[in-house]
Design a protein around this motif. Structure first.
Motif, PDB file in Angstrom:
ATOM      1  N   LEU A 195      95.721 -26.262  59.318  1.00  0.00           N
ATOM      2  CA  LEU A 195      96.023 -27.586  58.783  1.00  0.00           C
ATOM      3  C   LEU A 195      95.208 -28.663  59.493  1.00  0.00           C
ATOM      4  O   LEU A 195      95.050 -28.643  60.713  1.00  0.00           O
ATOM      5  N   ASP A 243      96.376 -33.359  56.678  1.00  0.00           N
ATOM      6  CA  ASP A 243      97.515 -32.578  56.193  1.00  0.00           C
ATOM      7  C   ASP A 243      98.773 -32.922  56.967  1.00  0.00           C
ATOM      8  O   ASP A 243      99.856 -33.078  56.387  1.00  0.00           O
ATOM      9  N   LEU A 260      99.913 -31.104  48.607  1.00  0.00           N
ATOM     10  CA  LEU A 260      99.843 -30.230  49.776  1.00  0.00           C
ATOM     11  C   LEU A 260      99.984 -28.748  49.441  1.00  0.00           C
ATOM     12  O   LEU A 260      99.365 -27.904  50.097  1.00  0.00           O
ATOM     13  N   TYR A 288     105.140 -25.503  53.830  1.00  0.00           N
ATOM     14  CA  TYR A 288     105.301 -26.917  53.508  1.00  0.00           C
ATOM     15  C   TYR A 288     106.775 -27.328  53.614  1.00  0.00           C
ATOM     16  O   TYR A 288     107.106 -28.333  54.243  1.00  0.00           O
TER      17      TYR A 288
END
Length: 315
Positions: free
Chosen positions: A64, A68, A174, A183
């Motif tokens: 990430l 992010d 995302l 997530y």
């Protein structure tokens, strides 16, 4: 829009999520703890249930970027704000009114999806959305704005709806770059941390609650969160944010039925008729969305077939 197919039919998964999330308002009404405490433990307990299964996603977590993480933080803050406002609204207004207003979420999602992702909805599908929203209005019309408390609860629900719409739109961006499970876990942890800071700053007790309250916190984590929000986040891989948000239109129907059975909240014939319109509009929207996705898949397959035949003809 992603046209991958999940291992279980999307409509069945959506129905499961609708039933699960409909219990959320009931559990909240049963609790006497502050909304911020309910939200904190709901998300904390859900995160603890998810952590043992996160190892396969460790590689994705390390990949990430800073952007992010900033988006994850923003999504977590919006989710915490949604829970704080919407759960708080149930202290002032009925289950029907609060869930009815929250069901207007697809309107914000549709506008945001068009602005951010250029997603368009067919006119027929929008008509189904309109029918469903009309049904939602009928459900809550009987007690909206009857007193200052009702009005306060309505306003809290409106702002909470805007917050969850922003949360879903960020999630749509995302989940194409990271597993939906990862997530959800990170967003829940961040939102729980936001609640902890809020409770600490407000001087709200963390532990001074009877056993029954802890049971409600646990139910909130398992039923509407795991089988509701996590499931909906996972579905973002397979369908549009607007379609996922349409599930919220089923919540007022389920919540009103449960409120009638478990809380003694009475519904008028008008509200029952509104429930029928909600289900009808939702079913029509999903049907039109499925037809649109099928047409897009056929066009994509046709283009791929043409691309494969062109080299053969050239040779």
């Amino acid at each position: 829009m992603n046209t991958k197919k999940p291992p279980i039919p999307v409509p069945l998964l959506m129905l499961t999520g609708i039933v699960a999330i409909s219990f959320s308002a009931i559990f909240i009404k049963w609790s006497s703890a502050p909304a911020s405490v309910q939200g904190m433990y709901r998300l904390l307990f859900t995160s603890l249930l998810m952590v043992p299964f996160v190892r396969p996603y460790s590689g994705a977590a390390s990949a990430l970027s800073l952007k992010d993480w900033l988006l994850l933080t923003a999504s977590g803050c919006m989710l915490a704000l949604h829970f704080l406002l919407w759960m708080g609204s149930l202290e002032y207004t009925s289950v029907a009114s609060s869930t009815m207003i929250m069901a207007l979420e697809p309107v914000f999602i549709m506008i945001g999806s068009y602005i951010l992702y250029k997603e368009r909805s067919a006119a027929a599908a929008i008509a189904g959305l309109g029918v469903a929203i009309a049904g939602v209005v009928l459900i809550g019309w009987g007690d909206i704005g009857l007193s200052s408390d009702n009005l306060k609860g309505d306003l809290l629900s409106i702002f909470g709806t805007v917050a969850v719409a922003v949360h879903l739109l960020i999630g749509k961006k995302l989940v194409v770059r990271m597993p939906s499970y990862l997530y959800s876990l990170f967003v829940f942890i961040i939102a729980a941390a936001v609640f902890a800071l809020y409770n600490l700053a407000a001087g709200i007790a963390f532990f001074d609650y009877p056993p029954g309250e802890w049971g409600i916190f646990t139910l909130l984590a398992i039923v509407p969160t795991v089988f509701g929000h996590i499931l909906f986040n996972w579905l973002l891989q397979y369908t549009s944010a607007t379609t996922v948000s349409m599930n919220i239109l089923g919540e007022p129907v389920g919540a009103c039925i449960l409120a009638y059975l478990l809380l003694g909240e009475r519904l008028s014939g008008q509200q029952w008729f509104g429930g029928v319109l909600v289900l009808g509009g939702l079913a029509f929207y999903l049907y039109m969305g499925a037809r649109s996705a099928a047409r897009e898949a056929r066009r994509r397959d046709s283009r791929e077939q043409e691309a494969r035949t062109l080299p053969e003809n050239a040779s």
